[in-house]
Enzyme design. Structure first.
Site, PDB file in Angstrom:
ATOM      1  CB  VAL A  86      48.557  26.101 -36.004  1.00 50.34           C
ATOM      2  CG1 VAL A  86      48.841  24.741 -36.609  1.00 50.34           C
ATOM      3  CG2 VAL A  86      49.782  26.995 -36.086  1.00 50.34           C
ATOM      4  CB  SER A  87      43.294  25.091 -38.424  1.00 48.31           C
ATOM      5  OG  SER A  87      42.209  24.208 -38.556  1.00 48.31           O
ATOM      6  N   PRO A  88      43.746  22.243 -36.870  1.00 46.26           N
ATOM      7  CG  PRO A  88      42.286  21.183 -35.359  1.00 46.26           C
ATOM      8  CD  PRO A  88      42.769  22.545 -35.805  1.00 46.26           C
TER       9      PRO A  88
END
Ligand SMILES: *[C@@H]1O[C@H](CO)[C@@H](O)[C@H](O)[C@H]1NC(C)=O
Ligand SMILES: *[C@@H]1O[C@H](CO)[C@@H](O)[C@H](O)[C@H]1NC(C)=O
Ligand SMILES: *[C@@H]1O[C@H](CO)[C@@H](O)[C@H](O)[C@H]1NC(C)=O
Ligand SMILES: *[C@@H]1O[C@H](CO)[C@@H](O)[C@H](O)[C@H]1NC(C)=O
Ligand SMILES: *[C@@H]1O[C@H](CO)[C@@H](O)[C@H](O)[C@H]1NC(C)=O
Ligand SMILES: *[C@@H]1O[C@H](CO)[C@@H](O)[C@H](O)[C@H]1NC(C)=O
Ligand SMILES: *[C@@H]1O[C@H](CO)[C@@H](O)[C@H](O)[C@H]1NC(C)=O
Ligand SMILES: CC(=O)N[C@H]1CO[C@H](CO)[C@@H](O)[C@@H]1O
Length: 708
Positions: free
Chosen positions: A282-284
């Site tokens: 999960v990336s911002p």
């Protein structure tokens, strides 16, 4: 008739109230916060494994936030510690528990203390005991570990001292737009029926945020813990200023919002932790990956541009990385605050915990009657390719099996994998056979800690790794099913809330599902213990859940080793500090101008000492001060823990030991008109005598034309 009804109603109320009687819904709650900021110069940052990403100052400080929760009779307690570091580590946990034992006997132990890292990639490295994670930092860095151990213990001491009776509430909600999946090609390998179940809660990432609200018996706000899955990689691998990234900033925003105006960072009474969860994939960086050269989307499967990874980078929503960190922080803060305000599901029930060490190099996993095994740890080729949040180098790609003869040769010099290991890890192409690399001490852990903390219907699952989205969902579901099915007598019902506390207690890389493992993207290549790693976690966490559900104690398992005495530390100490001829350390090199407006950035440079001479723990390298004409005194408005300031340190002449500190302050819109100044504080090391002494410097006074 009426009296019979009344009795029946009365009985029903009593019946419903069983879990909510006075003894069962009051807890003893303690909160604490302490500075853990490590060396702000010359130390590799932990996370991206980028050799050039070395600390050169501070954007804002790193903190440990501790929460102690005991049942009302104070017979059982748990400690959740959220630290603004990349991950919890084995040597950190060992040292914290040793210190707590000397302070409090057996009140706080390995089993009831959980230490979770937020996963910032902008903090100093070296607080490990396994070589794989110390390669870039030139081995062990004692200064880093000591700062974290000291701060974590101090935050727990504060929490211990502040314990008061109070109530707990849970709330959850969906936050969209703050995270994306960075390996969608792996995610879609999971079964379609399974993926369909999660369409409305984020699809390929979890949008769910869970908040635990803590209030005193008078309804006074005490603190909160917020769990949401998103990497703290808003700050990218070019950043060299220490930062808590999006979660560290979200904590500060919440603590400020709950405090009187003007409260300095780190001084709020309210303690708010924004903790990490199943953020493996999960990336911002919500704009997604693009090729730096052409601006076009990268290849989806391999994350490459023209066949190479270096140019494929994901960008956040902001104009630069600071702005992106701010936006992702504000999204988490706004959602967390509204969940806090609306939280009404009261927590009731006992406080309990379970802990087991498990040797993950060979767990026999029973998958519907078939016995399969985890493997000694090994890292795949895509581990070296990095991710779209921070690509690797050379010719490594994700989802590939290049078997480049040069790398094969390098690998075989370090350790040539056996046939069994290759088969066990298949289809992972082994790049580093870490489970068999023991020189000068082991490269990766074999014994891992698994932990459950129970506070009423909340069950915190302490995982020593980064679970992908689907891995986290499967783990939560398995734990909850067991508790609900077998734990009625222990008070577990359908309202059980399982949360994943990622990066807890030890670091053992990633956990992808069996299906994602087949794709061999970065997260799968970094799933160290082979294709059944997740199944082993689910089996072992189910065992702990069963123990909790049936009031049995858990098998402690094998003690983890302590390699502190063997650590290699090749990192050099500070030599000495000096200023150019005719100058003193602390003298202004480049001064402020006479006046500024809102949104301007004030900049001042000082001749400086090396920030490693003294970490200024609980203090600051800078202050921004306003003159009070009534009292003729200066009031501190900002420190190096403030978002609005930056402290950057640079060696200007290595041979002569000269360096400059550049302090900037971006004037926020709420600033009042008046006279201001900036001070710098630090320590310098003298040549020959090697004595370390403090110094300070002050800018000229300047005026600000503010909004008030
Ligand atoms: C769900 O995620 C997959 C990728 O993992 C993507 O292809 C698909 O378009 C997404 N569906 C929706 C409705 O967002
Ligand atoms: C990092 O962010 C800066 C903007 O703050 C940008 O200029 C740079 O290209 C980014 N680099 C990488 C490798 O993401
Ligand atoms: C494996 O699990 C099955 C149930 O799925 C059980 O019947 C069997 O006894 C287990 N085997 C072992 C060796 O534990
Ligand atoms: C990688 O490719 C080699 C040569 O084609 C093959 O022997 C090996 O099985 C492959 N490894 C994996 C893990 O697919
Ligand atoms: C709990 O959930 C299960 C499955 O959804 C359901 O069958 C059961 O009736 C529920 N029990 C209660 C007490 O709500
Ligand atoms: C300062 O910057 C903010 C954000 O960019 C902007 O909204 C505001 O209008 C600016 N204020 C002044 C006085 O320039
Ligand atoms: C100056 O100090 C006095 C006394 O502490 C205080 O009452 C006043 O609010 C201060 N003024 C400003 C502008 O901060
Ligand atoms: C192992 C364990 O949790 N045992 C508990 C079982 O329940 C009794 C009564 O609540 C506790 O006193 C034990 O500690």
């Amino acid at each position: 008739m009426t009296s019979v009804l009344a009795v029946l109603v009365g009985l029903a109320v009593v019946g419903l109230g069983v879990r909510a009687n006075a003894a069962d819904d009051t807890y003893l709650i303690g909160t604490g916060r302490y500075d853990v900021t490590g060396p702000a110069a010359e130390v590799e940052m932990m996370g991206y494994a980028m050799p050039t990403q070395i600390t050169h100052g501070i954007h804002f400080r790193q903190w440990s936030r501790a929460f102690i929760i005991a049942d009302s009779s104070d017979t059982s307690r748990v400690v959740f510690v959220n630290v603004d570091i990349c991950m919890g580590t084995q040597i950190l946990k060992i040292q914290v528990v040793e210190k707590l034992r000397s302070l409090y006997g057996d009140l706080y132990t390995n089993d009831n203390v959980l230490i979770s890292g937020i996963h910032t990639h902008s903090g100093p490295a070296g607080y490990f005991q396994y070589l794989l994670f110390e390669l870039m930092s030139l081995g062990f860095v004692k200064e880093s570990l000591d700062a974290i151990v000291g701060g974590v213990v101090a935050s727990i001491q504060e929490a211990h001292e502040s314990r008061q009776p109070g109530k707990l509430y849970l709330n959850s909600g969906l936050l969209a737009g703050a995270n994306i999946n960075r390996s969608p090609a792996a995610y879609v390998r999971n079964p379609k029926e399974e993926r369909m179940k999660y369409m409305s809660v984020g699809n390929d990432t979890d949008h769910e945020m869970v908040v635990l609200k803590m209030v005193g018996t008078e309804g006074n706000d005490i603190g909160m813990i917020d769990w949401f899955a998103v990497h703290c990689t808003s700050m990218n691998n070019t950043n060299s200023l220490i930062s808590g990234d999006n979660k560290g900033h979200a904590s500060f925003l919440m603590e400020s919002a709950m405090s009187p105006p003007g409260t300095l960072p780190g001084h709020a009474k309210f303690v708010a932790a924004f903790a990490q969860s199943n953020e493996g994939d999960v990336s911002p960086n919500t704009k997604g990956p693009h090729c730096l050269d052409t601006g076009k989307p990268c290849d989806l499967v391999h994350s490459t541009c023209n066949g190479r990874v270096e140019q494929c980078v994901a960008f956040g929503p902001g104009v630069d990385m600071f702005d992106s960190a701010r936006i992702i922080a504000e999204k988490q803060f706004n959602m967390g605050k509204s969940l806090y305000e609306d939280a009404s599901q009261q927590v009731t029930g006992p406080v309990q915990f379970r802990h087991s060490f498990v040797d993950f190099s060979d767990v026999a996993v029973n998958i519907s009657g078939k016995i399969l095994h985890t493997c000694p740890p090994a890292m795949g080729e895509a581990f070296a390719a990095g991710t779209t949040d921070g690509p690797g180098a050379f010719d490594f790609k994700q989802a590939s099996n290049t078997t480049n003869p040069i790398w094969i040769a390098v690998r075989d010099i370090l350790h040539k994998p056996t046939k069994e290991q290759i088969e066990c890890q298949f289809p992972k192409p082994i790049l580093l056979d870490t489970g068999f690399m023991n020189f000068p001490y082991p490269w990766q852990a074999r014994v891992l800690p698994l932990q459950l903390l129970r506070i009423g219907q909340l069950v915190i699952i302490g995982v020593p790794a980064e679970l992908t989205t689907m891995s986290g969902r499967r783990t939560r579901e398995a734990v909850k099913n067991i508790l609900v099915k077998y734990g009625k007598d222990e008070g577990f019902g359908n309202d059980t809330v399982p949360v994943i506390a990622g990066l807890s207690n030890t670091y053992s890389d990633y956990v992808a599902t069996f299906e994602e493992y087949q794709e061999q993207r970065y997260e799968a290549a970094s799933t160290a213990y082979g294709p059944y790693t997740l199944d082993a976690y689910i089996q072992e966490f189910s065992r702990l859940a069963m123990d909790l559900a049936t009031n049995k104690s858990s098998e402690p398992g094998p003690d983890p080793p302590n390699y502190l005495e063997k650590q290699w530390a090749l990192h050099l100490p500070v030599v000495f500090d000096a200023a150019p001829l005719g100058k003193k350390i602390g003298d202004v090199h480049k001064d402020t101008v006479s006046s500024y407006n809102i949104n301007d950035t004030v900049e001042v440079q000082f001749w400086a000492g090396n920030p490693r001479n003294n970490l200024m723990t609980g203090k600051t390298f800078l202050t921004v001060e306003r003159h009070n004409s009534t009292t003729d005194q200066w009031t501190v408005l900002f420190t190096d823990a403030s978002w609005e300031t930056r402290f950057a340190w640079k060696q200007t002449n290595v041979l002569l030991g000269e360096s400059l500190a550049t302090i900037t302050w971006t004037i926020p819109p709420s600033t009042s008109s008046g006279d201001y100044r900036i001070q710098h504080f630090g320590y310098r090391k003298r040549i020959f005598t090697e004595t370390i002494s403090s110094y300070s410097g002050v800018s000229s006074t300047f005026s600000v034309k503010g909004s008030k």
